[in-house]
Design a protein around this motif. Sequence first.
Motif, mmCIF file in Angstrom:
data_model
loop_
_atom_site.group_PDB
_atom_site.id
_atom_site.type_symbol
_atom_site.label_atom_id
_atom_site.label_comp_id
_atom_site.label_asym_id
_atom_site.label_seq_id
_atom_site.Cartn_x
_atom_site.Cartn_y
_atom_site.Cartn_z
ATOM 1 N N GLY A 1 0.812 -1.217 0.000
ATOM 2 C CA GLY A 1 0.000 0.000 0.000
ATOM 3 C C GLY A 1 0.839 1.257 0.000
ATOM 4 O O GLY A 1 0.517 2.233 -0.670
ATOM 5 N N GLU B 1 -2.526 -3.695 -1.381
ATOM 6 C CA GLU B 1 -3.590 -3.238 -2.260
ATOM 7 C C GLU B 1 -3.423 -3.863 -3.626
ATOM 8 O O GLU B 1 -2.358 -4.412 -3.960
ATOM 9 N N ARG C 1 -4.061 -2.971 -7.726
ATOM 10 C CA ARG C 1 -4.341 -1.928 -8.716
ATOM 11 C C ARG C 1 -5.028 -2.573 -9.914
ATOM 12 O O ARG C 1 -4.455 -3.415 -10.595
ATOM 13 N N GLY D 1 -11.995 -7.188 0.517
ATOM 14 C CA GLY D 1 -11.387 -5.886 0.292
ATOM 15 C C GLY D 1 -12.446 -4.892 -0.134
ATOM 16 O O GLY D 1 -13.635 -5.215 -0.191
ATOM 17 N N HIS E 1 -10.797 1.821 -2.479
ATOM 18 C CA HIS E 1 -10.480 2.991 -1.657
ATOM 19 C C HIS E 1 -9.963 4.175 -2.474
ATOM 20 O O HIS E 1 -9.818 5.280 -1.944
ATOM 21 N N LYS F 1 -7.937 1.365 -7.101
ATOM 22 C CA LYS F 1 -7.133 0.699 -6.077
ATOM 23 C C LYS F 1 -8.039 0.066 -5.039
ATOM 24 O O LYS F 1 -9.000 0.679 -4.565
ATOM 25 N N ASN G 1 -8.172 -1.911 -1.350
ATOM 26 C CA ASN G 1 -7.548 -2.341 -0.097
ATOM 27 C C ASN G 1 -7.809 -3.821 0.106
ATOM 28 O O ASN G 1 -8.902 -4.318 -0.184
#
Length: 319
Positions: free
Chosen positions: A72, A154, A156, A187, A190, A206, A208
């Motif tokens: 992250g 995270e 992407r 997840g 975010h 993105k 989390n």
Amino acid sequence: MSVKIPAAAFFAALVIVSAGFTGCDRFGGNAPAAPGIPGAAPEVQVYAVNTTTAVQGQIQDYLALSGDLVAGSTVDAYSDVAGRVTRLYVAVGDQVRRGDPIAAVDPSKPGMSYIPGITRAPIGGTIVALPAQMGMTISQAVPVARLTGGGALEIRLYVAERFISKMALSLPCEITLDAFPGETFRGSIHEISPVVDPASRTMEVKVNVENPGSRLKAGMFAKVRVITERKDQIVKIPSGAMIQRFGEDYVFTVETDPADPAFQVARRKTVVPGILVDGVLEVQSGLLPDEEVVVRGHTLLEDGSRVNVVDRAAPLSVN
């Protein structure tokens, strides 16, 4: 003159005459009429079908994407001076606090001696890479080490332009990895990029990732389902149960024949379909939970057709 008839010939003639009378009786008024002949009992066609039960539960639409797990927050540590690496205080995987020494870089040159410069950790976290090696000469532009902070991970993702309208912050995500077959991690979105890449026509998103037990590692490949819509307490059936003809959507249900309770008949019901996800169809109206729905053998049915249920499939799961 009398003629003597052999016994065998006499009995053969008797059989022929008897057969003739029998044939006359066969087509007489006392015999049952064949199908298609006036007065014959009509044949009732019975269709073999497979059924299942309509279920009230949850359905959720999703967008399937994939990407790599990344840290992250990733920060590179640089040396304040150019020179030769004379000492490394850490190794890959070590946990460090902000300000801890990472490497010593000696800026001395032939005929000149300087005090080595100490490169320190800019943040607290984990050492994930050490580009600088012992004896290596580096400049201030070359990172000595790479750190990730907080252990957060995270993913992407890159969403095609046609799906951008479905993206929103905090949308839940279901994450699966080949490294952990049969397990699903959670997840949420975010961060959403404010622009679309004109070359790829995609937008960066993105996600989390919850990482209980720190089992997930940066660099793993992940498959992500972004849940774009979720509905509870809806009626759902297998999509193959619905028939679409002449602009009308309908299904066949199975009920007891009111004329003869020993048999069952098909009833045609017009429905309003909702979202379709992985072969599961939402029915917005026209069908009630627990109704028995024909899923196979319904192409030739009409309203009121007599049916024989040869197989009842297990209903869909509630969730």
